[in-house]
Motif scaffolding. Structure first.
Motif, PDB file in Angstrom:
ATOM      1  N   VAL A 158      -8.212   1.046   2.934  1.00  0.00           N
ATOM      2  CA  VAL A 158      -7.611  -0.377   2.777  1.00  0.00           C
ATOM      3  C   VAL A 158      -7.418  -1.311   4.235  1.00  0.00           C
ATOM      4  O   VAL A 158      -7.006  -0.648   5.110  1.00  0.00           O
ATOM      5  N   ILE A 192      -3.162  -7.551   2.370  1.00  0.00           N
ATOM      6  CA  ILE A 192      -4.454  -6.708   2.179  1.00  0.00           C
ATOM      7  C   ILE A 192      -5.782  -7.644   2.483  1.00  0.00           C
ATOM      8  O   ILE A 192      -5.765  -8.652   1.649  1.00  0.00           O
ATOM      9  N   GLU A 243     -10.176  -3.651  -0.157  1.00  0.00           N
ATOM     10  CA  GLU A 243     -10.014  -2.231  -0.444  1.00  0.00           C
ATOM     11  C   GLU A 243     -11.277  -1.545  -0.751  1.00  0.00           C
ATOM     12  O   GLU A 243     -12.167  -2.362  -1.300  1.00  0.00           O
ATOM     13  N   VAL A 280       0.866  -1.095  -0.083  1.00  0.00           N
ATOM     14  CA  VAL A 280      -0.118   0.029  -0.124  1.00  0.00           C
ATOM     15  C   VAL A 280       0.812   1.080   0.108  1.00  0.00           C
ATOM     16  O   VAL A 280       1.952   1.180   0.765  1.00  0.00           O
TER      17      VAL A 280
END
Length: 981
Positions: free
Chosen positions: A187, A199, A202, A133
């Protein structure tokens, strides 16, 4: 009268919530550590789980340097804080924020270049860039509340977010989840135990504007931008507005309040608290300016602005402490960091080049400081807050209430002091004993010593407390005139109370406390002190009713401590009640006797009234004394004591005197002989009532008691008869001397004495009738004489009294019927026809006798005894009816005689017929019992026509046939010739 009160003041501007612990100035560090001047941008504080006394401080600078400082709370003042390590993060951009992940021993740093960097907690390894990110403007970790169920700790899979339990680090803590904002995108990240970041999701297109602040609580993400504050739900993926920001407002700021698991949203200088669902909770916090940074310590919110640290109470919103920062504090913005684990013991504040560490002042020191300033309400409010937070035990709360109570006591606020004493569950009533009775005393050793913080003077009597308080008031008045402010209220100084009013208020409130203490579970010695001193206080206010109520009830008063006091003060009734409750009956009765004898002087001493009221009081006082004395004697089995006090009680109330003698409450009955001997001979009714009780209720068969009772009744009847007929010249005097009841006067008995005498003479057979007869022989008590002659069997005298003296024909005829002989009626007829002593013949009575009982008399004898002077018209009808009745009776006798003979003949004939009946027996005839053929055997036949052989007849018997019928019990009736005709 109002109690003196401390002067009402505004909320104090200072309370020792926090105190400086250590500071570190970066301007003094070695040039080798930082060749350029250090300007602090971010700050983080973390306490080591392995050593709670040691904490780590992370400092980020504008040049990208990250410093690690160690804070040891147990070290000396010069060695509290030291630099351990420093390192460069990223490309030298400013460090925006630092987040400590204690469970992984990691820290996450947000650099000004928009990247997140991962480092170990001790900075031993170089920073590792999180490349998944970029362009991050703000980030924060996920926080779980205490009420959040483990089964609900998930991120909805339908939204593409992985369940925490589904991750490879299912055992990781809640701090492994993060949310990072990159412009208008959000995120969701997870830090794995291996040190890598993945992750989870999102979120794009649901936000309007660049996210400046965010906090993740449970399944809700609260964030703010220039438009307002929003809440995003991780469960349903919906984003909603909490509230909008004004156009000219400052930047949004958020602060997670860990203790309450709530979020503080700032709108300029106003803080609004919301829960995890975005709903407002409680009131708002209004700060003195827009904060540079916000922290939390315990139950207070910490804000930093313009070189000042301010602490606000979360509940009240009041600013309770303000600390000024020194040096270059006002040049740039300051940063505050707290312990994010919620322990709330340490706080770090940084200026541009200096870090100052504060620690929370122990609550005990805070409470003491408030009490020294006489801020009692503030102290109690703080105690309640600590209790709600679980930081204070009930025992300590009780301790503080007692401490506040003593301070209020010496401040002459007696009502409020006792209110706090009553709220204390651990305070002992004996702690107030020294204020009532001077030391040394019986209970001096029961008073606890050195149990409080030493904020108030040692215990002393209430008189000394009031005197010292009045001196303080006089001193405050003098200072007020000199223009010096004091802690005493101005209104109170303008109208100070008197010493008497203060003492009365103090005693009344002490009474209130001791009354409540009586219901507590106390040791015997403490209970003695409570009741005894309560009596002291009642006496001080002359609360006679309360004194008597306490003495009369079940109490633990010490008589030795109160006897002289009550006797000297004239409260003899209270003393008598107290003696009685302690079983000291002799002393109690002596007092009641004194009060009954001296009622006039006693009531004059109590109140000055007029003659009528005084006489009413005397009578009431005597009656009360007698009633209370009788209550004692009714339960007493001490015969000597009962007989000793019987006399004076009988002089006032004979009914109660009798009740004492016949009481069934005592365990052992009194000796009748001793009681009879002890009764005053003039109290005739008492003796009569006692003998009546022995005879009728105790079923006494003692001839002496029966005879004595009969003689007493006879004497009373003679006196009453003489009084009513005026036969004695000194009737009134005699009646008073013998205590004979007059109509309209109070008497033990409800019925007249003659009625009682007559009933007793008729019902009892155990008295000596001759003694009673000798007493009333010459009197006019004819009915009583008739009863006695009847007992002696002298029928003629009874008939003479009934017929000639009393002229009671019905009674005379009834007595003749009881005799049961015809000659009794003839004797009565002669008395009617030939009365003696010059009395005229009673022809009507004679006619009545002949009319009612003529059939029982011989007509020839009646005719022989009829007087020549008797009018023929009176006797003719009666004699004729008597003769006809006699003839009718003779003929009825003949009819009955002839019927009886007819029945006898009929029965003889029926028996003869039964015996002469013929029975035919043939070869087929059998016995009805054994069914054997009869043939030429002997047989018998019963009245019910059953035939049995002789053998069965011998077995059955003569009266019982084979059918089981017993002819002796169940007779068989057959109609004879008389009936059939």
């Amino acid at each position: 009268m109002a109690n003196p009160k401390s002067k009402s003041k505004p909320e104090p501007t200072y309370r020792p919530i926090i105190e400086p612990l250590a500071d570190f100035n970066f301007s003094t560090i070695n040039h080798a550590l930082s060749p350029t001047p250090i300007s602090i941008k971010s700050l983080a504080l973390s306490t080591l789980s392995s050593d709670p006394q040691q904490s780590l401080i992370y400092i980020g600078t504008l040049t990208g340097s990250l410093f690690l400082l160690s804070l040891n709370t147990n070290a000396s003042a010069d060695n509290h804080i030291s630099v351990i390590k420093h390192t460069l993060v990223g490309n030298g951009s400013a460090i925006i924020s630092i987040l400590v992940v204690g469970s992984f021993c990691k820290i996450v740093v947000l650099s000004g270049d928009g990247f997140l960097y991962l480092l170990d907690s001790h900075l031993l390894e170089p920073a590792k860039k999180v490349s998944v990110v970029k362009g991050v403007t703000i980030f924060g970790r996920r926080f779980f509340s205490k009420n959040y169920s483990n089964g609900e700790r998930y991120l909805a899979k339908s939204n593409g977010v992985r369940n925490k339990d589904d991750s490879s680090s299912s055992s990781s803590s809640s701090s492994s989840f993060f949310a990072a904002a990159t412009g208008k995108k959000l995120v969701l990240l997870e830090l794995l135990s291996s040190g890598s970041v993945v992750i989870l999701k999102e979120i794009i297109g649901v936000f309007d504007g660049v996210i400046r602040e965010l906090i993740w609580v449970d399944n809700s993400i609260v964030f703010g931008n220039k438009n307002g504050y929003f809440l995003y739900s991780c469960v349903n993926g919906q984003c909603g507005l909490i509230f909008s920001l004004p156009e000219l407002s400052g930047r949004p700021q958020l602060k997670l309040l860990v203790r309450e698991c709530r979020v503080l949203l700032l709108v300029d200088n106003v803080g609004v608290t919301v829960d995890a669902e975005g709903q407002p909770m409680g009131g708002s916090l209004v700060f003195q300016g827009v904060p540079d940074s916000i922290g939390e310590i315990g139950s207070h919110v910490v804000v930093v602005k313009n070189g000042k640290v301010e602490l606000y109470n979360k509940k009240s919103g009041n600013c309770v402490q303000m600390v000024m920062l020194l040096g270059d504090a006002g040049a740039d913005s300051c940063v505050v960091a707290d312990q994010e684990d919620g322990s709330g013991e340490l706080l770090a504040v940084s200026t541009s080049s200096k870090v100052i560490c504060y620690r929370k002042v122990p609550w005990e020191a805070q409470i003491k400081d408030l009490l020294r300033k006489k801020c009692f309400k503030e102290a109690i409010s703080s105690v309640e807050e600590l209790q709600s937070e679980g930081e204070m035990t009930k025992e300590m709360i009780s301790f503080i209430h007692a401490q506040v109570g003593f301070l209020l006591l010496f401040d002459l606020q007696f009502e409020e002091a006792v209110n706090h004493f009553l709220l204390s569950e651990t305070m002992l009533p004996s702690e107030l004993f020294p204020f009532i009775m001077r030391d040394p005393n019986r209970w001096s050793l029961l008073v606890p010593r050195n149990r409080y913080w030493g904020l108030h003077p040692p215990p002393t009597t209430l008189e000394n407390v009031v005197d010292d308080g009045l001196k303080t008031i006089q001193r405050a008045i003098f200072l007020k005139k000199a223009g010096i402010e004091t802690a005493i209220d101005d209104e109170f100084l303008a109208n100070p109370p008197t010493r008497a009013d203060l003492l009365e208020s103090a005693i009344k409130n002490f009474i209130r406390y001791l009354q409540v203490s009586r219901d507590k579970d106390l040791t015997p010695s403490v209970r003695e002190g409570v009741d005894t001193l309560l009596m002291y206080l009642y006496r001080a206010l002359n609360h006679v009713d309360d004194m008597e109520r306490l003495a009369y009830s079940d109490n633990s008063c010490v008589v030795e401590e109160l006897e002289l006091l009550l006797n000297d003060s004239g409260h003899l009734r209270t003393l008598a009640f107290l003696f009685a409750s302690k079983g000291m009956s002799s002393k109690a009765l002596a007092i009641w006797r004194t009060l009954a004898r001296d009622s006039t002087s006693y009531w004059k001493d109590l109140s000055g009234t007029n003659d009528v009221q005084e006489m009413s009081n005397v009578i009431s006082g005597q009656e009360t004394a007698v009633v209370e004395a009788s209550n004692i004697l009714e339960e007493s089995s001490d015969q000597d004591l009962v007989l000793q006090h019987l006399g004076w009680i009988a002089d006032i109330n004979q009914v109660l005197a009798v009740q004492i003698l016949i009481s069934e409450k005592r365990s052992n009955m009194l000796s009748p002989d001793d009681v009879i001997q002890a009764i005053d001979p003039k109290k005739v009714e008492i003796l009569q009532r006692y003998l009546q009780w022995l005879i009728e209720y105790q079923d006494s068969d003692d001839i002496q008691f029966h005879t004595m009772y009969a003689l007493l009744l006879a004497k009373s009847a003679l006196e009453t008869y003489e009084i009513h007929n005026g036969s004695l010249n000194s009737a009134d005097g005699t009646s008073k001397e013998l205590n004979i009841s007059h109509p309209g006067t109070n008497s033990i008995f409800d019925s007249p004495v003659r009625e009682r005498l007559q009933i007793f003479l008729q019902s009892s057979d155990l008295y000596d009738p001759e003694e009673v007869l000798d007493l009333i022989e010459g009197s006019e008590l004819w009915l009583e004489k008739a009863i006695l002659y009847r007992k002696l069997g002298q029928e003629t005298l009874v008939l003479q009294i009934l017929a000639l003296k009393l002229e009671d024909c019905e009674a005379a005829e009834q007595y003749c019927a009881e005799i049961g002989r015809p000659d009794a009626y003839m004797q009565l007829l002669e008395m009617y026809l030939y009365p003696k002593d010059g009395k005229e013949p009673m022809f009507k009575a004679a006619v009545r006798l002949l009319h009612n009982h003529g059939e029982a008399l011989d007509p020839l004898q009646v005719l022989e005894r009829l007087s020549p002077d008797m009018p023929l018209q009176l006797a003719s009808d009666t004699i004729l009816r008597m003769l006809r009745a006699r003839l009718h009776h003779h003929r009825q006798g003949q009819i009955v005689h002839n019927l009886s003979r007819a029945l006898d003949v009929d029965a003889s004939l029926a028996r003869l017929e039964e015996r002469s009946r013929h029975v035919l027996i043939n070869d087929e005839s059998v016995c009805d019992s054994c069914h054997a053929r009869l043939g030429t055997k002997l047989f018998a036949m019963y009245p019910d026509d059953t035939v049995v052989c002789y053998k069965c007849f011998r077995r059955q018997g003569e009266s019982t046939s084979i059918t089981g019928r017993d002819f002796k019990k169940d007779v068989l009736h057959k109609p004879g010739w008389l009936v059939t005709r």
